[in-house]
Enzyme design. Structure first.
Site, short mmCIF file in Angstrom:
data_model
loop_
_atom_site.label_atom_id
_atom_site.label_comp_id
_atom_site.label_asym_id
_atom_site.label_seq_id
_atom_site.Cartn_x
_atom_site.Cartn_y
_atom_site.Cartn_z
N SER A 127 37.07 30.52 47.72
CA SER A 127 37.51 30.45 46.32
C SER A 127 38.58 29.40 46.11
CB SER A 127 38.07 31.81 45.88
OG SER A 127 37.06 32.78 45.89
N SER A 159 41.57 35.56 52.13
CA SER A 159 41.97 36.79 52.82
C SER A 159 42.42 36.50 54.25
CB SER A 159 40.80 37.77 52.87
OG SER A 159 40.45 38.16 51.57
N GLU A 169 28.70 39.69 54.09
CA GLU A 169 29.81 40.32 53.38
C GLU A 169 29.29 41.38 52.42
OE1 GLU A 169 32.52 37.56 51.69
OE2 GLU A 169 33.93 39.12 51.09
N SER A 173 31.81 39.22 42.52
CA SER A 173 32.10 40.25 41.52
C SER A 173 30.84 41.06 41.21
CB SER A 173 32.63 39.62 40.24
OG SER A 173 31.55 39.07 39.50
#
Lengths: 392, 332
Positions: free
Chosen positions: A137, A169, A252, A376
């Protein structure tokens, strides 16, 4: 147990035997496991305890199963890893912490990285020495990943990377970052991308931790200012970054759900057994039984669906269109379980109680954002509408 | 039909659908399918999957048969003197203020009815000796109420009696199989309702384009498809595990089926708009079938609450144990 790779290894060739042997190891209550299974509020102490557990799991051989021998593993497949983490979670390990990328990034590294590089980095990752982060991102590229702008410019002997990644992350804990960068033009969209393994200790890299609303600090902003990367650090093909990204996201969203849902299942059992998460002698009340029942159903759904995903993965069948379903089911389970927790003890929001309660509150808050992370919920629904339902 | 329906590579599901569609005045589709011959071998995973696929087909075709009662009766067969293809169990139903009722599904003329009496064994009664009262729920579920008088037949009217010590284990097995079957039937009906809505969203135009191009509509349908996937995964795992499934897994499957089936139908109805609420459109039939099935063998609301209470009070982990999954016979 033997650490060398032998032509015949019953634990490698017989996954139920591996699972049973690991169960025996855990039942003996090794110290590194006991330390990591405690409720720990501090991110740094959590990271240290988890690293120590990873070191022990590697040195005793357990975490090397499920990874190919040329990469430093002991062979076997994802079912070995699924069994190890399931048992750890069931016995009370609350989180994979920064090692969740073992099940998100490492399968792609192994499948698409240069073999010599993978053989160098996978063992140190498995052993908890060097972690990985995922640099996808950007400030202006979230769900629309193909619009990312971080550039990799070719130079003699590699590329130079410049740009900014956000919501990365575990970057604050990581040695490596898998960076998706633009090697073509912005107009090329997803065709002009390449994946690079970037050493976060390189000059020109700056990592700024971002505190999360639940008090943890797994997120970071990472800036790359002319960071050189050699050709052996390219993952996949030059210009093939989108394929790498899709491979990672399929894990993921697909198989990772197995690992994450095991932690949720363990969390539920722990709450009922010990009276945690609230730290009270009993947890839950008849008034919450309906909510608890809903969580049981949602957990059953993600368990069945993600187990099917594991089996498909182990059989080398494409995860394909399964991934968005499993991802949505995982989010639903995470939310409904935590709905029950908060309904059972609204005072968690007041900050009363012990470390169990503090961790329960962190978990509750985290469950409100899982529908954003890893793609999302809206994007998963779009994928189903287009690829499964084939709507116009 | 369309992309909302999966499982098309399941040959028995296809065959069952064809047989049910062809039924009409023709031969009994269960006989045509050889379905009765599957019952003695439900311990075999493939046979079991085939036997249960019939119910998904029932849901899709909105047809009815005595299959549910036959499946419920099968575990009692060893103690019940009845010819193959003749024994059909009644289904108990109760609601506060309404008392206990007995129901049978399908055309039971000429069959032997098994009336289970938990704690007191089970009775065998000729259906021809009873006055059955037809009910007419939406969705074409052929269901009859066995009159209260029929619950307590004269001893002389009984064809046989099964002792409680034999009935008790059979009852548990019957409930497992029956709940699984109803869950598959709910999936069949709900996915058909979804398929109608998906087709509709593809051609119904508003604002100059198909409503299926609007994200709000697409997401409703995608959620419904996710609920189908969840139910399909759990039902398939339970079918595969059978007696290896953990305690009360049949309740999990049935509760999930009722909840998800209802949600799927509600989303589909929202997409269809007003026409979906008319008798001119088939949606109401699928929706009604799902609601009727939710009321059999434990409703979603009742089972979900009961599961929550059980888990809380006993601290039981209700999930399928990992060791069971690792050693399950269907591992590829």
């Amino acid at each position: 147990m033997s650490h060398f790779v032998s032509p015949e290894d019953p634990l490698r060739d017989d996954q139920p035997a591996y699972a049973a042997a690991f169960e025996g190891w855990l039942a003996a209550g090794p110290a590194a496991f006991r330390d990591a299974a405690r409720p720990i509020v501090s991110s740094e102490r959590r990271a240290a305890a988890t690293r120590e557990l990873m070191r022990t799991l590697f040195d005793d051989g357990w975490s090397r199963y499920g990874w190919p021998t040329p990469a430093g593993g002991l062979g076997g497949d994802i079912m070995h890893r699924a069994a190890m983490w399931e048992a750890l979670a069931r016995h009370g390990l609350p989180t994979m912490a920064m090692f969740e990328h073992l099940e998100i990034l490492a399968p792609t590294l192994v499948a698409m990285g240069r073999p010599a590089f993978v053989a160098q980095v996978l063992p140190t990752f498995l052993r908890g020495q060097e972690c990985w982060s995922q640099g996808f991102s950007e400030p202006d590229a979230g769900s629309d990943l193909a619009s990312l702008r971080t550039r990799a410019v070719p130079i003699d002997g590699g590329h130079v990377i410049t740009g900014r990644k956000i919501w990365t992350s575990w970057a604050g804990y990581a040695r490596w970052c898998l960076v998706l960068a633009r090697t073509g033009s912005v107009e090329d969209r997803h065709r002009g991308l390449t994946a690079f393994a970037v050493d976060l200790r390189s000059p020109g890299v700056e990592v700024r931790a971002i505190g999360q609303a639940n008090g943890t600090d797994e997120l970071a902003e990472v800036t790359f200012d002319g960071v050189p990367v050699g050709p052996d650090r390219v993952i996949g093909d030059l210009g093939g970054g989108w394929r790498v990204a899709m491979h990672i996201l399929s894990h993921e969203r697909g198989t990772f759900a197995w690992f994450r849902h095991c932690l949720l299942q363990g969390y539920l059992s722990g709450a009922l057994e010990t009276g945690s998460p609230a730290g009270a002698p009993e947890f839950g009340s008849p008034a919450g039984d309906g909510a608890l029942g809903q969580a049981v159903l949602d957990l059953a759904a993600v368990r069945a669906a993600s187990y099917a995903g594991l089996r498909a993965q182990a059989a080398d069948a494409p995860l394909g269109v399964r991934a968005p379903f499993v991802k949505l089911l995982l989010c639903a389970a995470e939310r409904s379980l935590n709905d029950w927790v908060l309904e059972s003890d609204p005072t968690l929001a007041l900050g009363v109680g012990d470390d169990h309660a503090a961790v329960a509150w962190q978990e509750y808050l985290f469950s409100r954002i899982v529908t954003v992370y890893g793609g999302s919920q809206q994007m998963q629904l779009d994928t189903i509408a287009k690829q499964v339902l084939r709507l116009p | 039909m369309n992309a909302a329906l999966d499982g098309v590579d399941d040959p028995f599901l296809e065959a069952a659908g064809q047989a049910l569609r062809a039924a009409g005045d023709g031969p009994d589709p269960l006989t045509a399918l050889g379905w009765w011959d599957l019952l003695p071998d439900l311990g075999d995973r493939d046979v079991r999957a085939a036997a249960l696929a019939l119910f998904r087909a029932h849901g899709r075709e909105l047809s009815s048969s005595v299959a549910l009662g036959a499946l419920l009766a099968q575990p009692f067969r060893a103690s019940a003197p009845a010819a193959p293809g003749t024994l059909v169990a009644t289904i108990a139903s109760s609601a506060p203020g309404r008392g206990a009722r007995l129901l049978v599904v399908g055309d039971v003329r000429g069959k032997v009815l098994l009336i289970d009496r938990p704690g007191h064994g089970a009775d065998l009664v000729a259906a021809s000796d009873l006055e059955l009262r037809p009910l007419a729920p939406a969705g074409g579920l052929a269901i009859h109420e066995v009159p209260v008088g029929g619950v307590e037949p004269d001893r002389s009217a009984r064809l046989g009696v099964i002792a409680e010590r034999e009935a008790a284990p059979a009852r548990v097995r019957a409930r497992f199989l029956g709940r699984l079957a109803v869950a598959w039937e709910i999936l069949g009906a709900a996915e058909s309702a979804l398929a109608l809505a998906v087709t509709y969203a593809g051609h119904r135009e508003q604002f100059g384009r198909p409503i299926g191009t609007f994200q709000a509509v697409r997401h409703l349908l995608a959620w419904a498809r996710t609920d189908c996937a969840a139910l399909g995964s759990v039902a398939a795992l339970a079918t595969s595990l059978d007696e290896l499934a953990p305690a009360r897994y049949d309740e999990v499957v049935k509760a999930l089926a009722g909840r998800n089936g209802r949600r799927i139908c509600e989303q589909a109805l929202q997409v269809l708009g007003a026409v979906g609420f008319t008798t001119e459109h088939r949606h109401h039939a699928y929706h009604g079938r799902v609601l009727a099935l939710d009321a059999l063998l434990g409703s979603s609301a009742e089972l979900t609450h009961g599961l929550g209470a059980w888990v809380r009070e006993t601290g039981t982990d209700p999930s399928v144990p990992a060791a069971t999954l690792w050693s399950s016979p269907d591992r590829s």
